[in-house]
Design a protein around this motif. Structure first.
Motif, PDB file in Angstrom:
ATOM      1  N   GLU A  82     -74.027  35.988 -32.601  1.00 54.86           N
ATOM      2  CA  GLU A  82     -73.515  34.938 -33.481  1.00 54.86           C
ATOM      3  C   GLU A  82     -72.076  34.548 -33.096  1.00 54.86           C
ATOM      4  O   GLU A  82     -71.742  33.368 -33.020  1.00 54.86           O
ATOM      5  CB  GLU A  82     -73.591  35.427 -34.932  1.00 54.86           C
ATOM      6  CG  GLU A  82     -73.230  34.397 -35.988  1.00 54.86           C
ATOM      7  CD  GLU A  82     -74.052  33.110 -35.906  1.00 54.86           C
ATOM      8  OE1 GLU A  82     -75.255  33.181 -35.581  1.00 54.86           O
ATOM      9  OE2 GLU A  82     -73.473  32.038 -36.137  1.00 54.86           O
ATOM     10  N   CYS A 112     -69.955  26.862 -29.288  1.00 55.93           N
ATOM     11  CA  CYS A 112     -69.920  25.602 -30.046  1.00 55.93           C
ATOM     12  C   CYS A 112     -68.490  25.078 -30.105  1.00 55.93           C
ATOM     13  O   CYS A 112     -68.246  23.891 -29.897  1.00 55.93           O
ATOM     14  CB  CYS A 112     -70.459  25.796 -31.469  1.00 55.93           C
ATOM     15  SG  CYS A 112     -72.241  26.000 -31.530  1.00 55.93           S
ATOM     16  N   LYS A 130     -71.045  21.501 -33.669  1.00 57.68           N
ATOM     17  CA  LYS A 130     -71.124  22.228 -34.935  1.00 57.68           C
ATOM     18  C   LYS A 130     -72.124  23.377 -34.796  1.00 57.68           C
ATOM     19  O   LYS A 130     -73.179  23.218 -34.181  1.00 57.68           O
ATOM     20  CB  LYS A 130     -71.628  21.302 -36.048  1.00 57.68           C
ATOM     21  CG  LYS A 130     -70.689  20.158 -36.377  1.00 57.68           C
ATOM     22  CD  LYS A 130     -71.055  19.627 -37.766  1.00 57.68           C
ATOM     23  CE  LYS A 130     -70.356  18.324 -38.077  1.00 57.68           C
ATOM     24  NZ  LYS A 130     -70.976  17.173 -37.360  1.00 57.68           N
ATOM     25  N   ARG A 131     -71.834  24.486 -35.405  1.00 53.40           N
ATOM     26  CA  ARG A 131     -72.729  25.636 -35.345  1.00 53.40           C
ATOM     27  C   ARG A 131     -74.135  25.275 -35.822  1.00 53.40           C
ATOM     28  O   ARG A 131     -75.129  25.761 -35.284  1.00 53.40           O
ATOM     29  CB  ARG A 131     -72.132  26.793 -36.189  1.00 53.40           C
ATOM     30  CG  ARG A 131     -73.053  27.990 -36.394  1.00 53.40           C
ATOM     31  CD  ARG A 131     -73.330  28.701 -35.072  1.00 53.40           C
ATOM     32  NE  ARG A 131     -74.352  29.743 -35.212  1.00 53.40           N
ATOM     33  CZ  ARG A 131     -75.652  29.537 -35.103  1.00 53.40           C
ATOM     34  NH1 ARG A 131     -76.149  28.322 -34.878  1.00 53.40           N
ATOM     35  NH2 ARG A 131     -76.512  30.543 -35.215  1.00 53.40           N
ATOM     36  N   GLU A 132     -74.229  24.403 -36.829  1.00 49.97           N
ATOM     37  CA  GLU A 132     -75.561  24.060 -37.389  1.00 49.97           C
ATOM     38  C   GLU A 132     -76.423  23.290 -36.399  1.00 49.97           C
ATOM     39  O   GLU A 132     -77.627  23.128 -36.631  1.00 49.97           O
ATOM     40  CB  GLU A 132     -75.473  23.190 -38.653  1.00 49.97           C
ATOM     41  CG  GLU A 132     -74.504  23.594 -39.697  1.00 49.97           C
ATOM     42  CD  GLU A 132     -73.101  23.066 -39.429  1.00 49.97           C
ATOM     43  OE1 GLU A 132     -72.284  23.862 -38.883  1.00 49.97           O
ATOM     44  OE2 GLU A 132     -72.810  21.906 -39.749  1.00 49.97           O
ATOM     45  N   GLU A 133     -75.841  22.788 -35.327  1.00 48.26           N
ATOM     46  CA  GLU A 133     -76.646  22.031 -34.363  1.00 48.26           C
ATOM     47  C   GLU A 133     -77.498  22.938 -33.479  1.00 48.26           C
ATOM     48  O   GLU A 133     -78.356  22.467 -32.743  1.00 48.26           O
ATOM     49  CB  GLU A 133     -75.729  21.199 -33.449  1.00 48.26           C
ATOM     50  CG  GLU A 133     -75.004  20.078 -34.166  1.00 48.26           C
ATOM     51  CD  GLU A 133     -73.947  19.414 -33.288  1.00 48.26           C
ATOM     52  OE1 GLU A 133     -73.080  18.746 -33.848  1.00 48.26           O
ATOM     53  OE2 GLU A 133     -73.979  19.584 -32.049  1.00 48.26           O
ATOM     54  N   GLN A 135     -80.007  26.225 -33.164  1.00 43.68           N
ATOM     55  CA  GLN A 135     -80.864  27.174 -33.877  1.00 43.68           C
ATOM     56  C   GLN A 135     -81.349  28.265 -32.917  1.00 43.68           C
ATOM     57  O   GLN A 135     -81.584  28.001 -31.739  1.00 43.68           O
ATOM     58  CB  GLN A 135     -82.086  26.450 -34.429  1.00 43.68           C
ATOM     59  CG  GLN A 135     -81.696  25.209 -35.207  1.00 43.68           C
ATOM     60  CD  GLN A 135     -82.543  25.048 -36.428  1.00 43.68           C
ATOM     61  OE1 GLN A 135     -82.674  25.974 -37.228  1.00 43.68           O
ATOM     62  NE2 GLN A 135     -83.134  23.890 -36.583  1.00 43.68           N
ATOM     63  N   THR A 148     -80.190  22.565 -28.543  1.00 39.67           N
ATOM     64  CA  THR A 148     -80.317  22.610 -30.004  1.00 39.67           C
ATOM     65  C   THR A 148     -81.162  23.805 -30.440  1.00 39.67           C
ATOM     66  O   THR A 148     -81.114  24.224 -31.576  1.00 39.67           O
ATOM     67  CB  THR A 148     -80.921  21.309 -30.564  1.00 39.67           C
ATOM     68  OG1 THR A 148     -82.241  21.154 -30.051  1.00 39.67           O
ATOM     69  CG2 THR A 148     -80.076  20.093 -30.183  1.00 39.67           C
ATOM     70  N   TRP A 149     -81.987  24.331 -29.514  1.00 37.45           N
ATOM     71  CA  TRP A 149     -82.747  25.551 -29.771  1.00 37.45           C
ATOM     72  C   TRP A 149     -82.506  26.489 -28.590  1.00 37.45           C
ATOM     73  O   TRP A 149     -82.761  26.097 -27.444  1.00 37.45           O
ATOM     74  CB  TRP A 149     -84.251  25.272 -29.824  1.00 37.45           C
ATOM     75  CG  TRP A 149     -84.713  24.479 -30.984  1.00 37.45           C
ATOM     76  CD1 TRP A 149     -84.859  23.123 -31.039  1.00 37.45           C
ATOM     77  CD2 TRP A 149     -85.138  24.988 -32.251  1.00 37.45           C
ATOM     78  NE1 TRP A 149     -85.338  22.766 -32.272  1.00 37.45           N
ATOM     79  CE2 TRP A 149     -85.522  23.879 -33.035  1.00 37.45           C
ATOM     80  CE3 TRP A 149     -85.227  26.270 -32.798  1.00 37.45           C
ATOM     81  CZ2 TRP A 149     -85.987  24.020 -34.329  1.00 37.45           C
ATOM     82  CZ3 TRP A 149     -85.691  26.402 -34.091  1.00 37.45           C
ATOM     83  CH2 TRP A 149     -86.059  25.285 -34.847  1.00 37.45           C
TER      84      TRP A 149
END
Ligand code: PLP
Length: 228
Positions: A11, A18, A24-27, A29, A215-216
């Motif tokens: 993490e 990022c 952004k971290r949310e981008e 997964q 993104t993944w």
């Protein structure tokens, strides 16, 4: 290292990648690839909050899927034989290895008969290694035209596997190329919706992949390798 420590370490590295690339971290997964480990460890992974699970063979995935079907989102990331479509259809929410028309037609047919949509990534062999599956990039746009006529397939992104290199920096061009291909695909508007995703980056190269727009990311050994 315990599973929790591994997750925390990964993490931190994702957050740093990022930050370096202004994302952004949310981008980004994480798909936790559980192909190396038992059902028990897979359960621990899911309970730890990594509930997007990747498997690359139905034979290895079946017991885990039966145990945790509704607790996770399932990603099929391995080469998919056409005669194995019936095993995975309706069970895996995402197929990352769509690389040929015969497979697309079979997925579409089975999905129509179940009345569902299947989310797919087009797998490209960007590096051109003979041992890798995936469509050659120069066939992408023709393939996309054919896919756009198959109404039960929902194309969400492109996927690739980079060659294994000790130095991850060496595979940056592979990831960059996948991103350029996605952008070109979107600018040609072959599909009615924009294609947002890039499934790229594994344990040894995920930071470079994030910097290039993943993104993944699909993480196996770094999360669960050798856990028993
Ligand atoms: C096994 C596998 C992964 C995970 O590989 P690691 O290097 O262990 O992180 C990712 N993607 C695919 C397609 C795989 O088969």
């Amino acid at each position: 290292m315990s599973l929790q420590e591994r997750i925390e370490s990964v993490e931190r590295r994702i957050v740093a990648a990022c930050a370096r690339s202004g994302r952004k971290r949310e981008e980004v997964q994480i798909i936790a690839v559980t192909k190396y480990v038992t059902e028990k460890i897979t359960g621990e992974v899911i309970r730890s909050g990594l509930n997007k699970v990747g498997e690359n063979r139905w034979q290895d995935a079946q017991a885990k899927w039966e145990a945790f079907a509704t607790e996770a989102e399932w990603h099929f990331i391995g080469h998919l034989q056409t005669n194995k479509v019936r095993d995975v259809i309706g069970k895996f929410q995402y197929i990352h290895s769509l690389d040929r028309l015969t497979l697309a037609e079979e997925l579409n047919k089975k999905a129509l008969s179940l009345g569902i949509q299947v989310n797919c990534f087009i797998q490209l062999n960007v590096s051109g290694e003979e041992t890798k599956y995936g469509l050659p990039p120069d066939q992408l746009f023709t393939f996309a035209e054919q896919l756009s006529k198959l109404s039960a397939l929902n194309i969400v992104g492109l996927m690739t596997m980079a060659p294994h290199e000790e130095e991850a920096e060496k595979v940056r061009p592979v990831f960059r190329e996948l991103r350029n291909l996605r952008d070109e695909l979107n600018s040609r508007q072959i599909f009615t919706c924009e294609i947002p995703h890039l499934s790229m980056g594994m344990s040894n190269d995920f930071e470079v992949a994030i910097e290039e727009g993943a993104t993944w990311i699909r993480l196996g050994s770094i999360l669960v390798g050798k856990l028993k």
